[in-house]
Design an enzyme around this catalytic site. Structure first.
Site, mmCIF file in Angstrom:
data_model
loop_
_atom_site.group_PDB
_atom_site.id
_atom_site.type_symbol
_atom_site.label_atom_id
_atom_site.label_comp_id
_atom_site.label_asym_id
_atom_site.label_seq_id
_atom_site.Cartn_x
_atom_site.Cartn_y
_atom_site.Cartn_z
ATOM 1 N N LYS A 131 0.839 -1.197 0.000
ATOM 2 C CA LYS A 131 0.000 0.000 0.000
ATOM 3 C C LYS A 131 0.877 1.251 0.000
ATOM 4 O O LYS A 131 1.851 1.333 0.751
ATOM 5 C CB LYS A 131 -0.887 -0.045 1.249
ATOM 6 C CG LYS A 131 -1.889 1.075 1.406
ATOM 7 C CD LYS A 131 -2.712 0.852 2.672
ATOM 8 C CE LYS A 131 -3.767 1.917 2.851
ATOM 9 N NZ LYS A 131 -4.580 1.672 4.076
ATOM 10 N N SER A 206 -9.143 2.327 2.520
ATOM 11 C CA SER A 206 -8.133 3.012 1.731
ATOM 12 C C SER A 206 -7.176 2.057 1.023
ATOM 13 O O SER A 206 -6.414 2.453 0.152
ATOM 14 C CB SER A 206 -7.321 3.954 2.626
ATOM 15 O OG SER A 206 -6.689 3.242 3.684
ATOM 16 N N SER A 230 -10.237 -0.121 6.532
ATOM 17 C CA SER A 230 -9.431 0.043 5.324
ATOM 18 C C SER A 230 -8.740 -1.218 4.843
ATOM 19 O O SER A 230 -8.209 -1.240 3.734
ATOM 20 C CB SER A 230 -8.382 1.142 5.533
ATOM 21 O OG SER A 230 -9.003 2.398 5.584
#
Length: 530
Positions: A131, A206, A230
């Site tokens: 990420k 996210s 997330s």
């Protein structure tokens, strides 16, 4: 569970307002929606892409396949699907191939045998996605902020460093929502990411880039972070596995934005992957020196666990009702558990769950032990310069001049308007809910709880249902470990799933249930084949 008159009025007004906004959005976006591509992803053709990370590592150690071959296969798949998805926003393919060649050389020169390599380097030669909000040395470290364009990480975040030390090879970094605070992975630096099962749908946020590239078989393991869902929402929307660890076990250092206020109590880092068998070995690695906090080597007898199910939050004023197909699949999970294991799955009702969003919102705003409040979202939007002015950014957005997404601007505006009930009302609700769940789960309890009110929404639609994340967010505030588990595809060909919740420090229980659910319901299903 009966709602008060005031709560019923709140529900009606909130849904009428968001419904009106939704109709306006549909009216102005109808032409664009009709012209958007509905192409499916190319199907998975190379069998190496269909193996769990643990099996890939074994094949590499045994010289049945080279790490170079494995890494190149995943690079080829990313290049094949990323034009559809926009999931990987910066690659390091050349460096990854060099590292894979070094792995192959190491294996050729190793004299201690396969067991030595497995013990010392359990993920040797296996590709990894990361990420973008994690610091990965030499890669962008912007969290989607245009103002941070050009910022490059100089160190590895601890979980990434531990995975690399175990032999994993990062292929690149993946897209996120702006500042990691939204359920859609969209920003004005990298653009918008698509769901591999339907390109018109969101992959969540996210960690949406992670969810998208993992589900499309462009990666086999990845890392995510979770302060409101997330990890779990992207895993749910993309039909893969993800684990929100008990807070404090896996380091959250060297992530952006940094924690403030009491956020460190609610933020968790954890593994994301396509196969349940990879969750446990990944968590053992990512926990590093804290691994002994958990009982990850304890064998779990599912028949000796106590199971509970809660089909919905009881009718919050802020969340939409859980869809019938999601309640049906959760009921089927309970039925299979009872049939296969001979256990009883008890249906329970916890009235305080309907205050899930207000609890999350209130606790996210609490000051730390020194009395210092968390940083305002508007301050973070302006990094590394002056704070943003959300109203000014909204005006700029109307003429296409803002560097921020509508979601980020909306969050900045919401921050200016108190939504939650007073602390004197909310804090006792949270404390009561905490005690009820802690007592119920103990050290041998498992709770089934919906991941979201509906399957993956279409792009931008979360703007009109902004608080549905409360189904995941409440579990952050309660500090409980949760494994998100896929349960096949639904009526629209989109992934279904459920949250498997355990008591504090009982991560090994939820991971064991995930392995059972994968065997029972089939786990991840390749997109493009449905």
């Amino acid at each position: 569970m009966a709602l008060s008159l005031l709560e019923r009025v709140q529900v009606c007004l909130f849904r009428a307002f968001t419904g009106f906004l939704f109709m306006v959005f549909q009216l102005f976006s109808r032409g664009a929606a009709a012209s958007s591509s509905r192409n499916k992803l190319p199907p998975v053709s190379n069998p190496l892409l269909l193996l769990p990370a643990t099996q890939l590592a074994r094949k590499i150690r045994r010289k049945e396949v080279t790490s170079v071959e494995v890494v190149q296969t995943f690079i080829d798949r990313i290049q094949e699907v990323n034009p559809f998805l926009n999931a990987v926003v910066k690659d390091r393919f050349a460096a990854a191939l060099q590292e894979a060649a070094q792995v192959d050389k190491l294996i050729e020169e190793e004299t201690g045998g396969e067991e030595v390599l497995e013990d010392r380097l359990p993920l040797l030669g296996v590709p990894l996605s990361v990420k973008e909000s994690y610091s990965l040395q030499g890669m962008p470290y912007t969290t989607g902020l245009v103002s941070r364009r050009g910022i490059v990480a100089t160190v590895d975040a601890p979980p990434v460093a531990l995975l690399k030390r175990a032999g994993a090879i990062p292929l690149g970094v993946t897209n996120i929502s702006e500042l990691c605070m939204w359920s859609e992975s969209h920003n004005h630096l990298y653009g918008i990411t698509c769901n591999p099962y339907d390109l018109e749908r969101i992959p969540g946020g996210s960690s949406g880039g992670e969810g998208s590239i993992l589900a499309s078989a462009g990666a086999v393991i990845g890392v995510g972070s979770d302060i409101g869902g997330s990890i779990r929402m992207p895993c749910f929307f993309n039909g893969i596995f993800g684990h929100k660890t008990t807070p404090g076990v896996v380091s959250c250092e060297n992530q952006y934005p940094p924690t403030s206020g009491r956020w460190s109590e609610y933020l968790s880092s954890g593994p994301m992957c396509r196969y349940a068998e990879d969750l446990l070995p990944m968590l053992k690695i990512m926990a590093g020196p804290n691994v002994d906090m958990l009982s990850l080597n304890t064998k779990v007898d599912l028949k000796k666990l106590r199971f509970f199910t809660i089909p919905h939050d009881g009718g919050s004023a802020f969340t939409y009702p859980v869809s019938k197909e999601l309640m049906d699949i959760q009921r089927k999970v309970a039925e299979r558990l009872e049939c296969d294991l001979g256990v009883q799955v008890q249906k329970v009702c916890l009235p305080e769950l309907r205050y899930g969003f207000q609890i999350w919102d209130k606790y996210m705003g609490l000051p730390d032990k020194e009395g210092k409040p968390p940083r305002r979202f508007a301050d973070l939007m302006g990094e590394p310069g002056r704070p943003a002015w959300p109203l000014w950014e909204l005006l700029k957005r109307m003429v296409g001049k803002s560097d921020h997404t509508m979601a980020a601007i909306m969050l900045g505006l919401i921050e200016m308007i108190p939504i939650s009930q007073p602390a004197a009302f909310i804090i006792p609700k949270k404390e009561k809910l905490q005690k009820e769940l802690d007592d119920m789960l103990g050290t041998d309890g498992i709770l089934l709880y919906p991941s979201h009110p509906r399957v993956a929404p279409k792009h931008h639609h979360p703007l009109f249902r902004p608080f549905d994340f409360a189904y995941t967010g409440i579990l952050n505030i309660l500090g409980l470990p949760v494994t998100q588990c896929p349960l096949g595809l639904g009526e629209e060909g989109l992934p279904l799933g459920v949250q498997v919740v355990g008591g504090k420090m009982q991560d090994h229980l939820t991971l064991a249930v995930a392995v059972y659910l994968e065997k029972t319901f089939g786990g991840w299903r390749p997109p493009g084949a449905n």
